[in-house]
Design an enzyme around this catalytic site. Sequence first.
Site, PDB file in Angstrom:
ATOM      1  N   SER A 110      -6.541  -6.258 -18.277  1.00 52.95           N
ATOM      2  CA  SER A 110      -5.397  -7.089 -17.954  1.00 52.95           C
ATOM      3  C   SER A 110      -5.842  -8.385 -17.261  1.00 52.95           C
ATOM      4  O   SER A 110      -6.659  -9.124 -17.817  1.00 52.95           O
ATOM      5  CB  SER A 110      -4.400  -6.289 -17.106  1.00 52.95           C
ATOM      6  OG  SER A 110      -3.141  -6.908 -17.080  1.00 52.95           O
ATOM      7  N   TYR A 111      -5.362  -8.675 -16.043  1.00 49.79           N
ATOM      8  CA  TYR A 111      -5.792  -9.905 -15.371  1.00 49.79           C
ATOM      9  C   TYR A 111      -7.299  -9.882 -15.094  1.00 49.79           C
ATOM     10  O   TYR A 111      -7.936 -10.936 -15.011  1.00 49.79           O
ATOM     11  CB  TYR A 111      -5.021 -10.094 -14.061  1.00 49.79           C
ATOM     12  CG  TYR A 111      -5.260 -11.452 -13.421  1.00 49.79           C
ATOM     13  CD1 TYR A 111      -4.460 -12.538 -13.755  1.00 49.79           C
ATOM     14  CD2 TYR A 111      -6.285 -11.653 -12.499  1.00 49.79           C
ATOM     15  CE1 TYR A 111      -4.674 -13.794 -13.190  1.00 49.79           C
ATOM     16  CE2 TYR A 111      -6.509 -12.899 -11.927  1.00 49.79           C
ATOM     17  CZ  TYR A 111      -5.691 -13.965 -12.279  1.00 49.79           C
ATOM     18  OH  TYR A 111      -5.918 -15.206 -11.719  1.00 49.79           O
TER      19      TYR A 111
END
Length: 580
Positions: A116-117
């Site tokens: 994800s991030y």
Amino acid sequence: MQSVRVERGVAVPMRDGTVLRADVWRPAEGGPWPALLQRLPYDKSSSFMAQHIIGLEPLQAVEAGFAVVIQDTRGRYSSGGAFNPYLDETEDGLDTIAWVRAQAFCDGRVGMYGASYIGATQLLAARAAPEGLIAIAPQLTAAEYHDVWSYSGGALQLGFLLLWIAESLAPVDLLRRPAGAERDRAQATLLEILRDPHAAYARLPLDRDELAELAPYYREWLSHPARDVFWQLIDPSTAHRRMDVAGLHIGGWHDIFLPGTVRTYTGLRAQAPSAWARQSQHLVVGPWAHGNLGDYQGDLWYGYGGASAALDLTATHLEFFRAAAEGRPAELPPVKIFVMGADAWREESGWPLARAQETPFYLRGDGRANSAAGDGGGLARTPPGPDEPADHFTADPADPVPTAGGATFLPGVLYGRNSGPKDQAEVERRQDVLVYTGDPLESDLEVTGEVVIELHAASGAEDCDWTARLVDVHPDGRAYGVVDGILRARYRHGTDREVPLTPGEPALFRFPLGSTSQVFRAGHRIRLQVAGSNFPRFDRNPQQWVPVATAGQQDLRPARQTVFHDALRPSRLLLPIIPS
């Protein structure tokens, strides 16, 4: 088993004097070793966020001969500075990699990993080609931060962005703010969102002062709906020619960021600067959604082999990084995908599959499932004749079509409550959803690749949204979504510019529904839904030529929508069919 040394909260100075904090895991004796770096905004001390959900267990990595560095990003948890998503990750990534390489425990070779991030922190560092970075393993992440991450087809990823802020970003940010009226107001806004996320999704306008006070960067994202210079400056996908790194790209068919996973894999495989890097790209796609790598997705079970545990992602990571450090090909297939419907893993030599045949399925008949036509229109492999009448429906943003599964990030994300293959009965009963269904299949049919729709249509408004969903209809009538997409009409010529519609004038709207690998079993039927909204996954289009972010309830206008499927305007679904 060798002893492991763990140092907590080690100071890592940045070029501006800000100190970030990291935990360092390494063998207690010997060295130096290649280092694996994870930079996350979700708390380095959380075993769930830093280990379980990532798919790489640091203790096993140390036992395999790596040092592991897990760092809180700027402004998050133990690290200093202020958090502003994306903007500091390139320089902070460069400084951190340089610091790791300068430590006695590191032999100068660094790999990065995470989901994800945390995938964003890898790509934003890799775009600057830091010395010593040999490999990246971005998982469930986007290729850039306008398309797919913040907007899709020009529509705001409302469901994801608001929940990401409320669940993951704002709570920690508020703890770092000084006490006072501003923090109290922001805290009240946060509690209101968490108490009833769906009510928060429905509130207009999208750009509200209380949200800007809670998360100032949200207002900035809303103020750049087109893919302008703001997004271009933080786009790592334009730097593939500089990324001389091996890549392990892990995605899910029901993940919100799958288009980015595929785009980064194909981009580096084609454009990485060295033959070694181009040949060292690997793609793994399971039947997963964001945050849920289990065998149960939405309303369907994919068998025990569908869970990430069946692959042993830690072992996959370690073989990948070990090969990169040794300068040899990894003993991994170039591509490994889970074929849904067959519910089995399969290895491939590349993506997209060279043997896939783009096959058109033409819209036929009356798509109104609730009209006298009963089940709606048809899907046929032969083009329509000249006399096929158009279909009509009214799209009303005050009564949007509700999200029913798909690549979502909505409440219940960690166990896939609202993502993946969900039953479509409620959606297909609506008067504002057109349905086109093929005949029962005589034999199994595999669709693997990117699904695209070419829609000849007209709107009574200057702007509108078009949505489409591919559906698998079982013999007993149950219908489950496979993949879906959206196009905001003002961005039909590209997300870098806005062009209004001429009301009532036919136009061609071509957009992807996304990539998939799905076997439609014999006796099943292929179905296409066409509608004008998918809320709250995406924001609502007011269907006026106004800024969407500042539009209020009073700005919402219904519009009469027309879908053509005649010989001159043959709307069609394009499926990548794999020959049996």
